[in-house]
Scaffold this active site. Structure first.
Site, PDB file in Angstrom:
ATOM      1  N   ASP A  37       0.849  -1.192   0.000  1.00  0.00           N
ATOM      2  CA  ASP A  37       0.000   0.000   0.000  1.00  0.00           C
ATOM      3  C   ASP A  37       0.887   1.245   0.000  1.00  0.00           C
ATOM      4  O   ASP A  37       1.888   1.314   0.725  1.00  0.00           O
ATOM      5  CB  ASP A  37      -0.917  -0.010   1.232  1.00  0.00           C
ATOM      6  N   ASN A  93     -12.755  -3.016   2.992  1.00  0.00           N
ATOM      7  CA  ASN A  93     -13.689  -1.905   3.149  1.00  0.00           C
ATOM      8  C   ASN A  93     -14.770  -2.048   2.090  1.00  0.00           C
ATOM      9  O   ASN A  93     -14.494  -2.404   0.948  1.00  0.00           O
ATOM     10  CB  ASN A  93     -12.958  -0.565   2.982  1.00  0.00           C
ATOM     11  N   VAL A 102     -11.233   2.888  -3.537  1.00  0.00           N
ATOM     12  CA  VAL A 102     -10.991   2.231  -4.823  1.00  0.00           C
ATOM     13  C   VAL A 102     -12.048   1.136  -4.972  1.00  0.00           C
ATOM     14  O   VAL A 102     -12.074   0.181  -4.185  1.00  0.00           O
ATOM     15  CB  VAL A 102      -9.567   1.641  -4.899  1.00  0.00           C
ATOM     16  N   HIS A 106     -10.480  -5.358  -3.071  1.00  0.00           N
ATOM     17  CA  HIS A 106      -9.102  -5.626  -2.636  1.00  0.00           C
ATOM     18  C   HIS A 106      -9.101  -5.920  -1.147  1.00  0.00           C
ATOM     19  O   HIS A 106      -9.895  -5.369  -0.387  1.00  0.00           O
ATOM     20  CB  HIS A 106      -8.191  -4.425  -2.913  1.00  0.00           C
ATOM     21  N   HIS A 108      -6.938  -5.712   2.325  1.00  0.00           N
ATOM     22  CA  HIS A 108      -5.790  -5.140   3.030  1.00  0.00           C
ATOM     23  C   HIS A 108      -5.235  -6.229   3.943  1.00  0.00           C
ATOM     24  O   HIS A 108      -5.973  -6.817   4.741  1.00  0.00           O
ATOM     25  CB  HIS A 108      -6.219  -3.970   3.923  1.00  0.00           C
TER      26      HIS A 108
HETATM   27  P1  AMP Z   1      -9.709   1.435   0.309  1.00  0.00           P
HETATM   28  O1  AMP Z   1      -9.730   2.703   1.111  1.00  0.00           O
HETATM   29  O2  AMP Z   1     -10.130   0.224   1.086  1.00  0.00           O
HETATM   30  O3  AMP Z   1     -10.456   1.588  -1.006  1.00  0.00           O
HETATM   31  O4  AMP Z   1      -8.189   1.178  -0.016  1.00  0.00           O
HETATM   32  C1  AMP Z   1      -7.524   1.717  -1.125  1.00  0.00           C
HETATM   33  C2  AMP Z   1      -6.068   1.654  -0.783  1.00  0.00           C
HETATM   34  O5  AMP Z   1      -5.328   1.787  -1.966  1.00  0.00           O
HETATM   35  C3  AMP Z   1      -5.600   2.757   0.167  1.00  0.00           C
HETATM   36  O6  AMP Z   1      -5.070   2.164   1.361  1.00  0.00           O
HETATM   37  C4  AMP Z   1      -4.543   3.493  -0.641  1.00  0.00           C
HETATM   38  O7  AMP Z   1      -3.451   3.925   0.153  1.00  0.00           O
HETATM   39  C5  AMP Z   1      -4.134   2.443  -1.654  1.00  0.00           C
HETATM   40  N1  AMP Z   1      -3.595   2.988  -2.893  1.00  0.00           N
HETATM   41  C6  AMP Z   1      -4.147   3.937  -3.686  1.00  0.00           C
HETATM   42  N2  AMP Z   1      -3.371   4.171  -4.767  1.00  0.00           N
HETATM   43  C7  AMP Z   1      -2.302   3.332  -4.657  1.00  0.00           C
HETATM   44  C8  AMP Z   1      -1.140   3.076  -5.441  1.00  0.00           C
HETATM   45  N3  AMP Z   1      -0.895   3.757  -6.584  1.00  0.00           N
HETATM   46  N4  AMP Z   1      -0.252   2.145  -5.012  1.00  0.00           N
HETATM   47  C9  AMP Z   1      -0.472   1.468  -3.878  1.00  0.00           C
HETATM   48  N5  AMP Z   1      -1.553   1.644  -3.085  1.00  0.00           N
HETATM   49  C10 AMP Z   1      -2.465   2.565  -3.463  1.00  0.00           C
END
Ligand code: AMP
Length: 125
Positions: A37, A93, A102, A106, A108
Site C-alpha cells: 500500500d 472496506n 478504490v 481488494h 488489506h
Molecule cells: P480502500 O480505502 O479500502 O479503497 O483502499 C484503497 C487503498 O489503496 C488505500 O489504502 C490506498 O493507500 C491504496 N492505494 C491507492 N493508490 C495506490 C497506489 N498507486 N499504489 C499502492 N496503493 C495505493
C-alpha cells in the site's frame, strides 16, 4: 452510440496491473496481484487484488466468484507467512462510509514485522 455511463475508467489497480503506474509488487499470478500500500497503516500493509475489476466490493465477489475470494485469502496467508510471521489482519472496506476509495475489490493485509511486539495502534485502518 456509446453512452457516458457505459464508459469505465480503469481503476488505479488495473493501471498497476498494466504497469501504467509503478507499484512495489510482491506477488502476481494469472488472476491475482499483490503490492505494498502506498500509504501504509501498519509495518506491513499489502493489498491483494484480483486482476479483474468487475467486482466493486467483497460482497459482489463472494456471491459471484467465491473461489476467487478463497484464492485471495490463501494468497494473503502466504504473503503473511513471508512478510509478517504468519499472523495478519484482513480488511475489506465496503462503501464510502467505511473509507473505501478504490471500487475494485481488494484485501488489506496488515501485520507487524517478525519479532516486533503487537501494538494495536500500529494495525489501525
Ligand atoms: P480502500 O480505502 O479500502 O479503497 O483502499 C484503497 C487503498 O489503496 C488505500 O489504502 C490506498 O493507500 C491504496 N492505494 C491507492 N493508490 C495506490 C497506489 N498507486 N499504489 C499502492 N496503493 C495505493
Amino acid at each position: 452510440m456509446v453512452f457516458m455511463s457505459e464508459i469505465r475508467v480503469p481503476t488505479v489497480f488495473t493501471r498497476i496491473i498494466a504497469r501504467e503506474i509503478p507499484a512495489d509488487i510482491v506477488f502476481e499470478d494469472d488472476r491475482i496481484i499483490a503490492f505494498r500500500d502506498i500509504n501504509p497503516q501498519a509495518p506491513v500493509h499489502l493489498l491483494v487484488v484480483p486482476k479483474t475489476e468487475q467486482y466493486r466490493n467483497v460482497s459482489e465477489l463472494a456471491s459471484r466468484d467465491p473461489g476467487l475470494l478463497a484464492d485471495i485469502i490463501a494468497t494473503a496467508k502466504r504473503l503473511a507467512d513471508e512478510h509478517c510471521g504468519g499472523d495478519f489482519r484482513l480488511i475489506f472496506n465496503e462503501g464510502e462510509a467505511t473509507g473505501q476509495t478504490v471500487f475494485h475489490v481488494h484485501a488489506h493485509v496488515l501485520g507487524v514485522l517478525p519479532g516486533d511486539a503487537l501494538a494495536e495502534e500500529s494495525l489501525a485502518h
